[in-house]
Design an enzyme around this catalytic site. Structure first.
Site, PDB file in Angstrom:
ATOM      1  N   HIS A  78      -4.567 -70.339  53.760  1.00 28.25           N
ATOM      2  CA  HIS A  78      -3.137 -70.556  54.006  1.00 28.25           C
ATOM      3  C   HIS A  78      -2.334 -69.260  53.888  1.00 28.25           C
ATOM      4  CE1 HIS A  78       0.454 -72.710  54.655  1.00 28.25           C
ATOM      5  NE2 HIS A  78       0.213 -73.781  53.925  1.00 28.25           N
ATOM      6  N   ASP A 299      -9.311 -78.309  73.777  1.00 29.75           N
ATOM      7  CA  ASP A 299     -10.425 -78.734  74.635  1.00 29.75           C
ATOM      8  C   ASP A 299     -11.404 -77.581  74.793  1.00 29.75           C
ATOM      9  OD1 ASP A 299     -12.156 -79.619  76.561  1.00 29.75           O
ATOM     10  OD2 ASP A 299     -10.625 -80.001  78.083  1.00 29.75           O
TER      11      ASP A 299
END
Length: 359
Positions: A78, A299
């Site tokens: 993070h 994708d």
């Protein structure tokens, strides 16, 4: 990462693992269990190294199931990326994999003109990842499908404080109210003067001019809504109104002013010291919304994902993620085990949330 201030781009690459999973993916998709999901990760997200230079920055694992299904999991530290940056990384990686490099916009790594370098050594997720705290925590997913969420928004918007709550505001108001109710039932001698809800607000679109979509880093600000002891019985509309007001403050002028000269981090230090001296002053529950980020657009050449989730357990935090249709929300709620029992039985949670994806 060389220190708390700089990153050395040395092109060493990132750990990449391929794993075979003995089992069917449907068991995870219908009712995901955090312990199952953790096994799909390339590293332990809660194992934060005290040595900054040895911390894993990013790692990926591709899991192949017996049924032929595939799960791609990624861990990113993070300190270098928020949810928006993670989504940008995943969609860019996927575009490269399927040969669609023309779809990738320019990646921006330097936002120091807006967020000057600060000494971050005293700020980390360690307080949310302490083993003694996490051992008492239960993480569960609550699904708000499109029809239930539409009804919830209508109920939450029925009042003088907020007429048209967003999906996130409606779900957050419901969860915040249920969390306060659960905590109150377990603690009859309630002493906290304030119940607060924090929510991470993305700044890329709120700045003037807007920051590029592919700005890497942590370009968000934590907004805080306070509910005093006298206001604890506020209805959903009142709670949503407080959330909406706190989020609305995060505009260009406010952000530039509060970050000038390190003012934001000084504010966090002061608040932390106040809570350290008087832990009964405030009880805090956090929200992190990953909604509207393009996770479902990643994708790799096999089609878009059927499901996107998280395996991150934090202390008293709800992570909100879009359902595949973009209309519903999955809320990953972490609470102390005794509070989770009450939370699950809350009338509002029972009315609007379910635990399983529809088949």
């Amino acid at each position: 990462m060389k220190d708390c201030f700089s990153i050395d781009c040395n092109d060493e690459g990132a750990p990449y693992v391929e794993a075979h999973v003995a089992g069917d993916m449907s068991t995870i998709l219908q009712e995901p269990d955090i312990h199952q999901l953790e096994k799909l990760l390339p590293c332990n997200p809660h194992d934060v190294s005290p040595e900054v230079s040895s911390q894993v920055i990013v790692a990926a694992q591709v899991n192949y199931f017996d049924c032929g299904g595939m799960a791609v999991s990624v861990c990113i530290w993070h300190a270098i990326a928020d949810a928006s940056a993670v989504a940008s990384f995943l969609t860019s990686w996927a575009a490269i994999a399927r040969g669609a490099t023309d779809e990738i916009e320019g990646v921006i790594f330097d936002c120091t003109s807006l967020f000057p370098p600060q000494d971050m050594r005293s700020f980390s997720l360690h307080n949310f990842l302490k083993e003694d705290l996490l051992s008492k925590i239960m993480l569960k997913r609550f699904l708000f499908d499109s029809s239930k969420l539409a009804a919830l928004r209508e109920e939450v918007g029925n009042g003088p404080c907020l007429e048209r709550p967003t999906r996130v505001e409606a779900v957050a108001a419901l969860i915040w109210g249920a969390v306060m109710a659960a905590d109150g039932e377990e603690n009859q001698n309630e002493t906290a003067e304030i119940n607060a809800a924090t929510i991470s607000v993305g700044l890329r679109k709120r700045m003037i001019p807007p920051l590029p979509k592919l700005s890497i880093g942590n370009a968000y600000q934590v907004a805080m809504a306070n509910c005093s002891k006298k206001e604890k019985q506020l209805d959903y509309n009142g709670l949503a109104g407080k959330l909406h007001e706190s989020i609305g403050k995060m505009n260009n002028d406010y952000v530039r002013k509060i970050h000038a000269g390190g003012g934001y981090f000084q504010f966090l230090r002061t608040k932390g010291e106040e809570l350290g001296k008087n832990p009964n002053l405030m009880k805090v529950f956090g929200f992190s919304s990953w909604c509207r980020f393009p996770f479902y657009e990643a994708d790799f050449g096999w089609g878009k994902p059927n499901w996107v989730g998280t395996a991150l357990t934090l202390y008293k935090v709800a992570i909100l993620i879009d359902t595949k249709d973009g209309q519903g929300i999955e809320a990953w709620v972490s609470l102390p085990k005794e509070d989770m029992v009450k939370f699950e039985q809350n009338p509002g949670i029972c009315a609007y949330a379910s635990f399983k994806l529809s088949t």
